[in-house]
Design a protein around this motif. Structure first.
Motif, mmCIF file in Angstrom:
data_model
loop_
_atom_site.group_PDB
_atom_site.id
_atom_site.type_symbol
_atom_site.label_atom_id
_atom_site.label_comp_id
_atom_site.label_asym_id
_atom_site.label_seq_id
_atom_site.Cartn_x
_atom_site.Cartn_y
_atom_site.Cartn_z
ATOM 1 N N GLU A 47 -14.022 8.668 -64.982
ATOM 2 C CA GLU A 47 -13.116 8.251 -66.057
ATOM 3 C C GLU A 47 -11.710 8.816 -65.852
ATOM 4 O OE1 GLU A 47 -15.042 9.582 -69.581
ATOM 5 O OE2 GLU A 47 -16.539 7.968 -69.590
ATOM 6 N N THR A 48 -11.615 10.059 -65.411
ATOM 7 C CA THR A 48 -10.302 10.690 -65.236
ATOM 8 C C THR A 48 -9.521 10.023 -64.117
ATOM 9 O OG1 THR A 48 -11.183 12.804 -66.034
ATOM 10 C CG2 THR A 48 -9.125 12.870 -64.790
ATOM 11 N N ILE A 49 -10.183 9.728 -63.015
ATOM 12 C CA ILE A 49 -9.498 9.018 -61.927
ATOM 13 C C ILE A 49 -9.045 7.650 -62.420
ATOM 14 C CG2 ILE A 49 -9.798 7.937 -59.675
ATOM 15 C CD1 ILE A 49 -9.404 10.978 -59.593
ATOM 16 N N GLY A 50 -9.869 6.987 -63.222
ATOM 17 C CA GLY A 50 -9.474 5.693 -63.781
ATOM 18 C C GLY A 50 -8.231 5.798 -64.640
ATOM 19 N N ILE A 51 -8.140 6.853 -65.442
ATOM 20 C CA ILE A 51 -6.963 7.056 -66.297
ATOM 21 C C ILE A 51 -5.718 7.297 -65.446
ATOM 22 C CG2 ILE A 51 -5.910 8.663 -67.938
ATOM 23 C CD1 ILE A 51 -8.754 9.008 -69.134
ATOM 24 N N VAL A 52 -5.849 8.098 -64.404
ATOM 25 C CA VAL A 52 -4.713 8.358 -63.517
ATOM 26 C C VAL A 52 -4.241 7.059 -62.869
ATOM 27 C CG1 VAL A 52 -3.991 9.504 -61.380
ATOM 28 C CG2 VAL A 52 -5.349 10.757 -63.078
ATOM 29 N N ARG A 53 -5.181 6.255 -62.400
ATOM 30 C CA ARG A 53 -4.806 4.987 -61.773
ATOM 31 C C ARG A 53 -4.085 4.072 -62.754
ATOM 32 N NH1 ARG A 53 -10.621 4.032 -58.818
ATOM 33 N NH2 ARG A 53 -10.204 5.145 -56.872
#
Length: 282
Positions: free
Chosen positions: A163-169
């Protein structure tokens, strides 16, 4: 008007057959006359068209025209436009400057974010691609692996990592989309970013009402907007601060993500079996 070939709309093969050529390109024919173009030249030409005119401008016919060959010549290398776009995305992702695996997580994540921003600025047509249906391609997987590796051992749960990588992207793509829109406005209106805002002095002096917008006025008084991000900047310090707090709060109390060796030992050679690993003692 975009030219569309009927064969461009051919439904792609089901299952992994669609993506197999991205991992092992078919060998060049050994019989007959030497091919006038090869698969790499076709994909590079398509990427060049998309970089200049957008993804909608890419068709088998437009690529063939750019290479000076007949449209049917392309089909012996790329079966359809869908296959071509898959290959274009993978080719573009080869330009993604990925972080060193040995960097601390925060430095690595900022490096990853800036690399992603640079990728989207160089190939802005990627912003029109459905990220929920990315091709199963080696360079795309390389980027995913590099991103998840940054956070996988920070104490976050597996879901939090993803989820965190998705938010960064999403944050990075938002900045990149704003930059692309600004470039388009500069081209269409003939005024760059700085000149546009410099021309709005009369509005701030004679129209803007500080009493109606007291919060904005307070922030402006403190100079908050002086250092605000422009469409060409990537300011994600606050986001990284938030992620750091999330990691500190986790403090290793969550369910640890098992190591690759644990996955293999417990579930055989298929990493997808990781979900079966008992992590209570991890």
């Amino acid at each position: 008007m975009v030219e569309i070939d009927p064969a461009d709309n051919t439904a792609p093969p089901a299952g992994g057959k669609r993506f197999a050529p991205l991992w092992e390109p078919p060998p060049a024919p050994t019989r007959g006359r030497p091919a006038r173009v090869n698969r790499t030249q076709i994909v590079d030409a398509a990427v060049a068209i998309a970089d200049e005119r957008g993804l909608d401008a890419v068709s088998m016919r437009s690529v063939a025209r750019a290479l000076g060959v007949g449209t049917m010549t392309l089909y012996s290398h790329v079966p359809s436009r869908d296959h071509l776009i898959d290959a274009m995305i993978d080719r573009a992702y080869a330009d993604f400057a990925l972080p060193d695996p040995d960097l601390p997580w925060r430095t690595a994540l900022e490096t990853y974010a800036r690399g992603y921003f640079s990728l989207l600025r160089s190939h802005s047509w990627l912003l029109t691609v459905n990220t929920w249906r990315m091709p199963l391609a080696p360079h795309v997987f390389d980027a995913d692996e590099a991103a998840f590796r940054i956070l996988v051992d920070t104490g976050l749960t597996a879901n939090q990592v993803v989820e965190t990588i998705g938010i960064v992207r999403q944050a990075v793509s938002g900045f990149a989309r704003a930059a692309a829109a600004e470039i388009a406005d500069e081209r269409d209106q003939g005024t760059d970013y700085e000149a546009y805002w410099s021309a709005q002095t009369d509005f701030w002096e004679n129209t803007f009402d500080p009493a109606r917008y007291p919060t904005m006025t307070r922030l402006w008084t403190m100079g908050a907007f002086d250092d605000a991000a422009t469409p060409f900047d990537l300011r994600i310090g606050a986001l990284l601060d938030t992620i750091e707090l999330l990691i500190e709060r986790a403090g290793g109390s969550g369910t640890a993500v098992p190591s690759f060796d644990e996955c293999v030992r417990m579930s055989g050679p298929d990493p997808a079996g990781c979900a079966d690993v008992d992590t209570a003692d991890a």
